[in-house]
Design an enzyme around this catalytic site. Sequence first.
Site, PDB file in Angstrom:
ATOM      1  N   ARG A 132       0.865  -1.179   0.000  1.00 18.30           N
ATOM      2  CA  ARG A 132       0.000   0.000   0.000  1.00 18.30           C
ATOM      3  C   ARG A 132       0.900   1.226   0.000  1.00 18.30           C
ATOM      4  O   ARG A 132       1.636   1.473   0.950  1.00 18.30           O
ATOM      5  CB  ARG A 132      -0.900  -0.002   1.239  1.00 18.30           C
ATOM      6  CG  ARG A 132      -1.951   1.120   1.234  1.00 18.30           C
ATOM      7  CD  ARG A 132      -2.992   0.871   0.168  1.00 18.30           C
ATOM      8  NE  ARG A 132      -4.155   1.742   0.305  1.00 18.30           N
ATOM      9  CZ  ARG A 132      -4.469   2.731  -0.510  1.00 18.30           C
ATOM     10  NH1 ARG A 132      -3.687   2.999  -1.555  1.00 18.30           N
ATOM     11  NH2 ARG A 132      -5.552   3.443  -0.313  1.00 18.30           N
TER      12      ARG A 132
ATOM     13  N   ASP B 242       1.274   3.781   2.876  1.00 17.95           N
ATOM     14  CA  ASP B 242       1.827   3.265   4.132  1.00 17.95           C
ATOM     15  C   ASP B 242       3.336   3.059   4.089  1.00 17.95           C
ATOM     16  O   ASP B 242       4.048   3.388   5.048  1.00 17.95           O
ATOM     17  CB  ASP B 242       1.175   1.918   4.490  1.00 17.95           C
ATOM     18  CG  ASP B 242      -0.281   2.047   4.902  1.00 17.95           C
ATOM     19  OD1 ASP B 242      -0.702   3.168   5.229  1.00 17.95           O
ATOM     20  OD2 ASP B 242      -0.979   1.021   4.890  1.00 17.95           O
ATOM     21  N   THR B 243       3.844   2.490   3.008  1.00 17.79           N
ATOM     22  CA  THR B 243       5.239   2.040   3.036  1.00 17.79           C
ATOM     23  C   THR B 243       6.079   2.413   1.812  1.00 17.79           C
ATOM     24  O   THR B 243       7.266   2.089   1.775  1.00 17.79           O
ATOM     25  CB  THR B 243       5.286   0.499   3.183  1.00 17.79           C
ATOM     26  OG1 THR B 243       4.727  -0.108   2.007  1.00 17.79           O
ATOM     27  CG2 THR B 243       4.544   0.030   4.422  1.00 17.79           C
TER      28      THR B 243
ATOM     29  N   GLU C 197      -4.469  -7.482  -6.631  1.00 21.98           N
ATOM     30  CA  GLU C 197      -3.090  -7.972  -6.715  1.00 21.98           C
ATOM     31  C   GLU C 197      -2.939  -9.257  -5.899  1.00 21.98           C
ATOM     32  O   GLU C 197      -2.341 -10.235  -6.351  1.00 21.98           O
ATOM     33  CB  GLU C 197      -2.107  -6.937  -6.154  1.00 21.98           C
ATOM     34  CG  GLU C 197      -1.689  -5.863  -7.107  1.00 21.98           C
ATOM     35  CD  GLU C 197      -0.643  -4.942  -6.483  1.00 21.98           C
ATOM     36  OE1 GLU C 197      -0.305  -3.945  -7.132  1.00 21.98           O
ATOM     37  OE2 GLU C 197      -0.164  -5.227  -5.365  1.00 21.98           O
TER      38      GLU C 197
END
Length: 387
Positions: free
Chosen positions: A27, A30-31, A93
Amino acid sequence: MALLTSKQAFSSSFTQQCKYDVFLSFRGEDTRNGFTSNLNGILRHNGISTFMDDELQRGEKISTELFEAIESSKISIIVFSKNYVTSTWCLDELVKILECKKKGQVVFTVFYKVDPSEVRSQKGKFGEALAKHEESFKYDMNKVQIWRAALNEAGNLSGWHYKNDLPQFTLIQEIFEGISSAKLNCSQVFVVKYPVGIDSRVEEISWCLDIKSNDVRMLVIHGLPGIGKTTIAKAIFNLIAYRFEGSSFLEGVRESSKTNDGVLQLQEALYYEILGGRNLKVHGVSKRIKVIMEKLHHKKILLILDDVDKLVQVENLLGKCNWFASGSRIIITTREKKLLSTLREDCHLIYYKVRELNEHESHELFCHMHSKETSLQKIIWSSYTNL
């Protein structure tokens, strides 16, 4: 035998079609600018090709290009973070990755500041996000159920749980080592140009090995010189290596074992291949046997020792063969059926005698070879006449 057929397709074509070593599913909010970028950088720095969707335009539906990237990757890493499930793109995904897993792709998970139970059971923020998806897709609830099933499956996969309780670099180093080992396991060994009669023999051996069983099994493939023992062992290796935590195919053990340096090289190759690139730093055959046992006894491994004719050649690599982790498989090819008769093993010992080609198989092999010779003769004649 459905398992064999699908995995044969994997072993013969999957890795040949792979464009990337690793696909990263994450995501972005987030990262992307932290953990995932750092992980991606370390992997690329160490020669591991990755796909990270930096340049793709995001829309409501996942792109064909992204699906193709997943399909053409040997390994996928799913980075679950707090907002992963809010993205339908990420969920699509995930579903695609698990479809590829059934075809032989290796899949790892990273639970980044989320508990694996939240993913499996869709609790907390994961549950809240899916409830919103159910409202948005109330006329297509089957889609949400597919996402839920995928999350449950992925939540049970082996991986890493990061709780902000150690430096990120330490976790990334562990992931790199795991990926390096898995990448080696995806490597294929060349079998033979005309694999006539291989499928039926590989199928018989697959039943003997029973990969789903959690016991330790040692299989001795024996038969006359030149009958195809090595060829069959290579085909088996390509078929099942990815299902183990480490694997190694050591060819020509008999010849290499004639000298002390040859034995040391075999030990080095075994250690390097199963531990994903680490070198064996101690010296001396006996000391190395001890280190191999200490480092590998907790790993589920596939090891093939090809062309062995003396028990000591096995013991120089594996000691007394009583230390393997559950689910490990050891395969030895030899001309001597009684090679391991004096071994006091703590595993299920199986003997498989390679049968000769039958009349139909012999004719098929002859036709392949004759066709090749005829084509070569035509090429030579054409070159001669054009002089």
